[in-house]
Design a protein around this motif. Sequence first.
Motif, PDB file in Angstrom:
ATOM      1  N   GLU A   1      -6.497   4.655  10.970  1.00 30.81           N
ATOM      2  CA  GLU A   1      -5.125   4.983  11.303  1.00 30.81           C
ATOM      3  C   GLU A   1      -4.268   3.732  11.200  1.00 30.81           C
ATOM      4  O   GLU A   1      -4.654   2.661  11.693  1.00 30.81           O
TER       5      GLU A   1
ATOM      6  N   TYR B   1       6.400   2.079   7.335  1.00 30.91           N
ATOM      7  CA  TYR B   1       5.782   3.379   7.075  1.00 30.91           C
ATOM      8  C   TYR B   1       6.080   3.843   5.662  1.00 30.91           C
ATOM      9  O   TYR B   1       5.178   4.301   4.947  1.00 30.91           O
TER      10      TYR B   1
ATOM     11  N   ALA C   1       3.085   4.698   3.200  1.00 32.50           N
ATOM     12  CA  ALA C   1       2.963   6.139   2.969  1.00 32.50           C
ATOM     13  C   ALA C   1       3.246   6.509   1.520  1.00 32.50           C
ATOM     14  O   ALA C   1       2.908   7.610   1.086  1.00 32.50           O
ATOM     15  N   ASP C   2       3.832   5.597   0.768  1.00 35.29           N
ATOM     16  CA  ASP C   2       4.157   5.857  -0.638  1.00 35.29           C
ATOM     17  C   ASP C   2       2.863   6.024  -1.438  1.00 35.29           C
ATOM     18  O   ASP C   2       2.055   5.094  -1.512  1.00 35.29           O
TER      19      ASP C   2
ATOM     20  N   ASP D   1      -3.114   5.049  -2.153  1.00 36.50           N
ATOM     21  CA  ASP D   1      -3.594   6.367  -2.561  1.00 36.50           C
ATOM     22  C   ASP D   1      -5.116   6.377  -2.559  1.00 36.50           C
ATOM     23  O   ASP D   1      -5.757   5.373  -2.231  1.00 36.50           O
TER      24      ASP D   1
ATOM     25  N   ILE E   1      -5.865  11.767   2.869  1.00 35.28           N
ATOM     26  CA  ILE E   1      -4.799  10.929   3.423  1.00 35.28           C
ATOM     27  C   ILE E   1      -3.765  11.847   4.052  1.00 35.28           C
ATOM     28  O   ILE E   1      -3.281  12.778   3.412  1.00 35.28           O
TER      29      ILE E   1
ATOM     30  N   ARG F   1      -0.110  11.829   6.031  1.00 37.50           N
ATOM     31  CA  ARG F   1       1.099  11.050   6.301  1.00 37.50           C
ATOM     32  C   ARG F   1       1.895  11.764   7.389  1.00 37.50           C
ATOM     33  O   ARG F   1       2.215  12.938   7.246  1.00 37.50           O
TER      34      ARG F   1
ATOM     35  N   ASN G   1       5.403   7.513  12.212  1.00 42.31           N
ATOM     36  CA  ASN G   1       5.184   6.307  11.392  1.00 42.31           C
ATOM     37  C   ASN G   1       3.692   5.988  11.297  1.00 42.31           C
ATOM     38  O   ASN G   1       3.276   4.832  11.423  1.00 42.31           O
TER      39      ASN G   1
ATOM     40  N   VAL H   1      -0.061   6.685   9.128  1.00 44.55           N
ATOM     41  CA  VAL H   1      -0.846   7.168   7.993  1.00 44.55           C
ATOM     42  C   VAL H   1      -2.292   7.187   8.463  1.00 44.55           C
ATOM     43  O   VAL H   1      -2.796   6.211   9.031  1.00 44.55           O
ATOM     44  N   LYS H   2      -2.954   8.316   8.235  1.00 46.25           N
ATOM     45  CA  LYS H   2      -4.353   8.495   8.638  1.00 46.25           C
ATOM     46  C   LYS H   2      -5.172   8.726   7.375  1.00 46.25           C
ATOM     47  O   LYS H   2      -4.782   9.518   6.517  1.00 46.25           O
ATOM     48  N   ILE H   3      -6.297   8.039   7.268  1.00 48.32           N
ATOM     49  CA  ILE H   3      -7.159   8.130   6.095  1.00 48.32           C
ATOM     50  C   ILE H   3      -8.568   8.458   6.568  1.00 48.32           C
ATOM     51  O   ILE H   3      -9.092   7.794   7.470  1.00 48.32           O
TER      52      ILE H   3
END
Length: 107
Positions: free
Chosen positions: A27, A36, A40-41, A46, A63, A65, A70, A72-74
């Motif tokens: 996270e 963010y 997040a882009d 990616d 992923i 978003r 704000n 991003v979780k992967i």
Amino acid sequence: MPDPRTIGDLALEVRSKNAGPFWVTMELFMRDAEGYALVADPGFLDAPVVARLYGVPADTIQIFRIPALNVVKISFPRPVSQGSLRDRDIHAGQHHVPLALYPVAAT
């Protein structure tokens, strides 16, 4: 603050943990909407980037978003199951380091 050089510089916190015995979740809690927007882009962070950092197949990476937070979780499958003989990080607490050290362009 000096120009940020890594995702970790832009984040309040970058952490990793187990998501069950077979998955790792990382996270990225970003300091602000600008940080963010960068992480997040999909053109910046990616599945192929995460695959290179962690040596996992890109098609297994998820992923998420969450702009309202704000965050991003992967998530991706653990290389070995939690607690197995070859597991070197039973809590997946150190997996975040390559992501935190991932370079960003100075702003």
